[in-house]
Design an enzyme around this catalytic site. Structure first.
Site, PDB file in Angstrom:
ATOM      1  CB  SER A 108      56.077 -13.134   2.829  1.00 52.26           C
ATOM      2  OG  SER A 108      56.206 -13.830   3.892  1.00 52.26           O
ATOM      3  CB  SER A 109      60.185 -16.650   3.443  1.00 55.62           C
ATOM      4  OG  SER A 109      60.090 -16.278   4.935  1.00 55.62           O
ATOM      5  CB  CYS A 110      54.652 -16.811   5.119  1.00 58.62           C
ATOM      6  SG  CYS A 110      53.877 -15.453   4.641  1.00 58.62           S
ATOM      7  CE1 TYR A 137      51.694  -9.941   4.873  1.00 56.65           C
ATOM      8  CE2 TYR A 137      53.195 -11.867   4.833  1.00 56.65           C
ATOM      9  CZ  TYR A 137      52.822 -10.675   4.622  1.00 56.65           C
ATOM     10  OH  TYR A 137      53.951  -9.931   4.557  1.00 56.65           O
ATOM     11  CE  LYS A 141      53.120  -9.243   1.320  1.00 58.94           C
ATOM     12  NZ  LYS A 141      53.417  -7.768   0.804  1.00 58.94           N
ATOM     13  CB  THR A 165      64.149 -14.708   5.330  1.00 59.14           C
ATOM     14  OG1 THR A 165      63.911 -15.760   6.188  1.00 59.14           O
ATOM     15  CG2 THR A 165      65.261 -13.599   5.811  1.00 59.14           C
ATOM     16  CG  HIS A 180      57.136 -10.808  12.568  1.00 60.95           C
ATOM     17  ND1 HIS A 180      56.829  -9.677  11.900  1.00 60.95           N
ATOM     18  CD2 HIS A 180      56.792 -11.734  11.993  1.00 60.95           C
ATOM     19  CE1 HIS A 180      55.945 -10.020  10.775  1.00 60.95           C
ATOM     20  NE2 HIS A 180      55.818 -11.302  10.790  1.00 60.95           N
ATOM     21  CD1 TRP A 203      54.227 -16.254  23.773  1.00 61.40           C
ATOM     22  CD2 TRP A 203      53.658 -15.756  21.516  1.00 61.40           C
ATOM     23  NE1 TRP A 203      53.711 -14.974  23.666  1.00 61.40           N
ATOM     24  CE2 TRP A 203      53.115 -14.665  22.376  1.00 61.40           C
ATOM     25  CE3 TRP A 203      53.412 -15.739  20.193  1.00 61.40           C
ATOM     26  CZ2 TRP A 203      52.463 -13.489  22.053  1.00 61.40           C
ATOM     27  CZ3 TRP A 203      52.728 -14.363  19.862  1.00 61.40           C
ATOM     28  CH2 TRP A 203      52.300 -13.613  20.591  1.00 61.40           C
TER      29      TRP A 203
HETATM   30  P1  GDP Z   1      56.341 -16.822  11.757  1.00 61.34           P
HETATM   31  O1  GDP Z   1      57.780 -16.831  11.322  1.00 61.34           O
HETATM   32  O2  GDP Z   1      55.316 -16.189  10.652  1.00 61.34           O
HETATM   33  O3  GDP Z   1      55.680 -18.001  12.394  1.00 61.34           O
HETATM   34  O4  GDP Z   1      56.396 -15.445  12.782  1.00 61.34           O
HETATM   35  P2  GDP Z   1      56.646 -15.061  14.310  1.00 61.34           P
HETATM   36  O5  GDP Z   1      57.748 -14.236  14.089  1.00 61.34           O
HETATM   37  O6  GDP Z   1      55.614 -14.251  14.798  1.00 61.34           O
HETATM   38  O7  GDP Z   1      57.013 -16.405  14.931  1.00 61.34           O
HETATM   39  C1  GDP Z   1      57.955 -16.899  14.711  1.00 61.34           C
HETATM   40  C2  GDP Z   1      58.168 -18.202  15.936  1.00 61.34           C
HETATM   41  O8  GDP Z   1      58.429 -17.414  17.054  1.00 61.34           O
HETATM   42  C3  GDP Z   1      56.983 -18.969  16.304  1.00 61.34           C
HETATM   43  O9  GDP Z   1      57.254 -20.414  16.442  1.00 61.34           O
HETATM   44  C4  GDP Z   1      56.587 -18.403  17.405  1.00 61.34           C
HETATM   45  O10 GDP Z   1      55.652 -19.145  18.300  1.00 61.34           O
HETATM   46  C5  GDP Z   1      57.842 -18.224  18.061  1.00 61.34           C
HETATM   47  N1  GDP Z   1      57.736 -17.055  19.471  1.00 61.34           N
HETATM   48  C6  GDP Z   1      58.201 -17.152  20.552  1.00 61.34           C
HETATM   49  N2  GDP Z   1      58.010 -16.104  21.128  1.00 61.34           N
HETATM   50  C7  GDP Z   1      57.344 -15.206  20.518  1.00 61.34           C
HETATM   51  C8  GDP Z   1      56.724 -13.808  20.810  1.00 61.34           C
HETATM   52  O11 GDP Z   1      56.760 -13.316  21.836  1.00 61.34           O
HETATM   53  N3  GDP Z   1      56.111 -13.375  19.618  1.00 61.34           N
HETATM   54  C9  GDP Z   1      56.022 -13.936  18.537  1.00 61.34           C
HETATM   55  N4  GDP Z   1      55.278 -13.378  17.376  1.00 61.34           N
HETATM   56  N5  GDP Z   1      56.564 -15.089  18.295  1.00 61.34           N
HETATM   57  C10 GDP Z   1      57.188 -15.534  19.367  1.00 61.34           C
END
Ligand code: GDP
Length: 307
Positions: A108-110, A137, A141, A165, A180, A203
């Site tokens: 994963s890219s994380c 996580y 990985k 990614t 996600h 969010w």
């Molecule tokens: P990340 O790439 O590991 O941070 O995983 P996510 O895909 O869960 O989140 C990516 C970004 O999208 C973060 O900055 C979240 O706060 C934002 N985000 C905005 N709205 C949402 C939502 O409804 N769900 C999730 N999972 N992330 C959100």
């Protein structure tokens, strides 16, 4: 890989595994070995050993994992580290023991440090502290990468590790608590449109930058690497371009056809500020993605909306 080779896709019902199955079938590979998690619990070592001894796959795509978005990762870290460590260790050890010809491990890219220079090059691995929201996580990985590298070194195996990614597409998780961002936005905008809501809550601040790769592109890249790459150096798989979460929300809003406004819930975490992959290692080998973000989101939305 010859067309009759026995290929085990671990995690074949997930986003990545199901895309790998579609890609393999489209290329004429007919001897696929598949088990649901009910049939084979990959966190159980004896079950995994028994399965590999009985079936003796030639190739393994290790796409089984406990995955989730920022909220699931930050609230259930124990499950994320434990299950991923067990799955990887069991499969990689069993693959070595039974003489698997080649294995591809999906990371994963994380795994990259939170504040590493962007775009992220493969050599930035282990050069700084991780993003806290998905550290458990990411460490699992990173252990998977090190397992492949160590087994290659000590046992002469051909186990490769690839770092995708942020992915999206058919069979993604659309549950708002654990998904996600992209499937969450598709669902939120669609449901708001249907119920005539005026606002959709996104969010965080909307400022983090992410890139998104359609999972069919990822599967194509994995097949390409399985056939054209060997070595312990990890390989990034991305699309080479990112956008802010705000811009992503605007795009999904437009594709879904929602007329209301977007509001940001800054009580929710942003996660890492920027996460973009440098994909020059992969493009240098002759592979590049084909599916544009707009086309990919449109196709995913239509697939999901028809239920
Ligand atoms: P990340 O790439 O590991 O941070 O995983 P996510 O895909 O869960 O989140 C990516 C970004 O999208 C973060 O900055 C979240 O706060 C934002 N985000 C905005 N709205 C949402 C939502 O409804 N769900 C999730 N999972 N992330 C959100």
């Amino acid at each position: 890989m010859d067309q009759t080779a026995k290929i085990y896709v671990a995690g074949h019902r997930g986003l990545v595994g199901s895309a790998l199955v579609r890609a393999l079938q489209a290329k004429g590979f007919g001897n696929l070995l598949l088990r649901t998690s009910r049939e084979l619990d990959l966190t159980r070592q004896s079950a995994v050993e028994h399965f590999f001894r009985a079936e003796r796959p030639d190739y393994v795509f290790l796409a089984a994992a406990r995955v989730g978005g920022i909220w699931a990762n930050s609230t259930q870290p124990a499950e994320f580290i434990y299950q991923n460590l067990m799955i990887e260790a069991n499969i990689i050890q069993a693959a070595k023991e039974t003489g698997v010809r080649k294995l591809l491990f999906l990371g994963s890219s994380c795994i990259y440090p939170k504040l590493a220079p962007q775009p992220l090059k493969e050599e930035y691995l282990l050069t700084g502290p991780l993003e806290p929201t998905n550290q458990a996580y990411a460490l699992a990985k990173i252990a998977g990468i090190e397992l492949c590298r160590s087994y290659n070194l000590q046992y002469g195996t051909d186990f490769i590790s690839v770092m995708p990614t942020n992915l999206y597409g058919i069979n993604d998780n659309f549950d708002l608590e654990s998904s996600h961002v992209l499937p969450a936005l598709i669902r939120k905008f669609h449901e708001a449109k249907i119920s005539g809501k005026k606002q959709v809550v996104v969010w965080g601040t909307g400022q983090p930058v992410r890139e998104f790769l359609h999972v069919d592109d990822l599967a194509a890249a994995c097949l390409f690497l399985m056939e054209n790459y060997s070595g312990s150096d990890i390989v990034n798989i991305g699309c080479g371009a990112g956008l802010t979460i705000r811009a992503l929300a605007e795009l999904v809003k437009e594709i879904v056809g929602f007329a209301g406004e977007i509001v940001f819930d800054t009580g929710k975490p942003d996660g890492t500020p920027v996460k973009l992959l440098d994909i020059s290692r992969l493009t240098g080998m002759g592979w590049k993605p084909r599916i544009s973000l707009r086309d990919g989101i449109t196709a995913t939305y239509h697939w999901w909306a028809k239920g």
